[in-house]
Design a protein around this motif. Structure first.
Motif, PDB file in Angstrom:
ATOM      1  N   UNK A 196       0.842  -1.190   0.000  1.00  0.00           N
ATOM      2  CA  UNK A 196       0.000   0.000   0.000  1.00  0.00           C
ATOM      3  C   UNK A 196       0.879   1.242   0.000  1.00  0.00           C
ATOM      4  N   UNK A 197       0.530   2.197  -0.861  1.00  0.00           N
ATOM      5  CA  UNK A 197       1.249   3.478  -0.921  1.00  0.00           C
ATOM      6  C   UNK A 197       0.235   4.602  -0.839  1.00  0.00           C
ATOM      7  N   UNK A 198       0.604   5.677  -0.163  1.00  0.00           N
ATOM      8  CA  UNK A 198      -0.317   6.798   0.007  1.00  0.00           C
ATOM      9  C   UNK A 198       0.441   8.114  -0.038  1.00  0.00           C
ATOM     10  N   UNK A 199      -0.193   9.111  -0.643  1.00  0.00           N
ATOM     11  CA  UNK A 199       0.387  10.452  -0.663  1.00  0.00           C
ATOM     12  C   UNK A 199       0.141  11.123   0.679  1.00  0.00           C
ATOM     13  N   UNK A 200       1.164  11.791   1.209  1.00  0.00           N
ATOM     14  CA  UNK A 200       1.052  12.534   2.460  1.00  0.00           C
ATOM     15  C   UNK A 200       1.208  14.017   2.186  1.00  0.00           C
ATOM     16  N   UNK A 201       0.466  14.818   2.915  1.00  0.00           N
ATOM     17  CA  UNK A 201       0.629  16.265   2.777  1.00  0.00           C
ATOM     18  C   UNK A 201       2.023  16.678   3.236  1.00  0.00           C
ATOM     19  N   UNK A 202       2.476  16.069   4.338  1.00  0.00           N
ATOM     20  CA  UNK A 202       3.820  16.285   4.854  1.00  0.00           C
ATOM     21  C   UNK A 202       4.332  14.963   5.410  1.00  0.00           C
ATOM     22  N   UNK A 203       5.602  14.673   5.184  1.00  0.00           N
ATOM     23  CA  UNK A 203       6.180  13.427   5.675  1.00  0.00           C
ATOM     24  C   UNK A 203       6.672  13.614   7.107  1.00  0.00           C
ATOM     25  N   UNK A 204       5.763  13.985   7.997  1.00  0.00           N
ATOM     26  CA  UNK A 204       6.148  14.170   9.391  1.00  0.00           C
ATOM     27  C   UNK A 204       5.697  12.963  10.218  1.00  0.00           C
ATOM     28  N   UNK A 205       6.094  12.938  11.487  1.00  0.00           N
ATOM     29  CA  UNK A 205       5.811  11.783  12.334  1.00  0.00           C
ATOM     30  C   UNK A 205       4.325  11.558  12.535  1.00  0.00           C
ATOM     31  N   UNK A 206       3.581  12.653  12.667  1.00  0.00           N
ATOM     32  CA  UNK A 206       2.150  12.517  12.917  1.00  0.00           C
ATOM     33  C   UNK A 206       1.451  11.813  11.756  1.00  0.00           C
ATOM     34  N   UNK A 207       1.696  12.265  10.519  1.00  0.00           N
ATOM     35  CA  UNK A 207       1.014  11.681   9.376  1.00  0.00           C
ATOM     36  C   UNK A 207       1.497  10.267   9.090  1.00  0.00           C
ATOM     37  N   UNK A 208       2.800  10.020   9.286  1.00  0.00           N
ATOM     38  CA  UNK A 208       3.328   8.660   9.107  1.00  0.00           C
ATOM     39  C   UNK A 208       2.700   7.710  10.121  1.00  0.00           C
ATOM     40  N   UNK A 209       2.580   8.161  11.367  1.00  0.00           N
ATOM     41  CA  UNK A 209       1.979   7.330  12.409  1.00  0.00           C
ATOM     42  C   UNK A 209       0.520   7.018  12.083  1.00  0.00           C
ATOM     43  N   UNK A 210      -0.230   8.019  11.602  1.00  0.00           N
ATOM     44  CA  UNK A 210      -1.631   7.799  11.263  1.00  0.00           C
ATOM     45  C   UNK A 210      -1.779   6.799  10.128  1.00  0.00           C
TER      46      UNK A 210
END
Length: 241
Positions: A196-210
């Motif tokens: 699975x791959x997903x675009x992130x608004x920002x590659x920060x810890x919060x979004x990676x964790x979610x």
């Protein structure tokens, strides 16, 4: 048993013949979604009215500030006739084809191209095959791949590898922040299984964790490289070098 070269499913030519028009695509989706008759997507009622919108036009502006008028084709819509509902929807509501101005027959061809390409297909190839812009081709590939990799609520288990990359313009060694001008994409792979791959608004810890939390089971062992996970999910991750 079929040999290794045996093709399963429709060829590109068969797909074009079967789904060459928007009407044929709509009929297929309607039969696939509601084999026992059209149901309201909101209340589940069966009292549905069909109607077709008029063809209109809209103005669009590109990144250079240039404006042009494009045609918006007529669409088939459904109206729930229940007095307490009156919900209006289309055959693409709630699907990967929703909220798009690209004709359905091009969507179907894009799906066929991706599923028939044994080694995958790039957005640049999709751009040439469908005669669309690169931005549209990238959007198509992203949506289709996301739909193909959906887990259906089943979380990844076992040993999971996770990493991030940046997609966009070529890297310029003279610009130290070049990667931050690109779109971050975070991916996880279940060894011997799903991806699975997903675009992130920002590659920060919060979004990676979610993203990890919504994809990976708590008991899974996550392997990363050069990552420094936050304490919130440190217990889930084994960092390797």
């Amino acid at each position: 048993m079929a040999g290794k070269t045996h093709r399963v499913g429709q060829s590109i030519i068969e797909t074009t013949e079967a789904f060459g028009t928007v009407g044929a695509c709509v009929s297929y989706l309607e039969a696939a979604r509601w084999p026992e008759g059209i149901k309201c997507l909101q209340c589940g009622g069966s009292r549905i009215s069909k109607f077709v919108t008029s063809e209109t036009s809209r103005n669009i502006t590109n990144r250079n500030g240039e404006s042009k008028t494009v045609a918006v084709p007529a669409r088939q819509l459904y109206q729930c006739l229940e007095t307490t509902c009156k919900f209006q929807f289309s055959v693409t509501t709630g699907t990967i084809f929703n909220d798009t101005h690209l004709p359905l027959n091009k969507w179907f061809l894009a799906v066929a191209l991706m599923t028939n390409a044994r080694k995958g297909i790039s957005a640049k190839q999709m751009e040439r095959h469908l005669d669309v812009s690169y931005k549209t081709a990238w959007y198509l590939c992203h949506r289709i791949r996301r739909a193909m990799s959906e887990t259906g609520g089943v979380l990844f288990t076992g040993v999971i590898e996770a990493d991030e990359t940046y997609v966009g313009r070529k890297y310029d060694k003279r610009r130290k922040r070049a990667k931050y001008d690109k779109a971050p994409v975070f991916g996880v792979i279940e060894r011997g299984g799903r991806v699975r791959a997903a675009h992130l608004e920002q590659a920060n810890r919060h979004q990676v964790f979610q993203e990890i939390k919504s994809t990976v089971a708590p008991e899974a062992k996550i392997m990363t490289d050069e990552s420094s996970p936050s304490s919130a999910f440190r217990s889930m991750v084994t960092t390797t070098t």
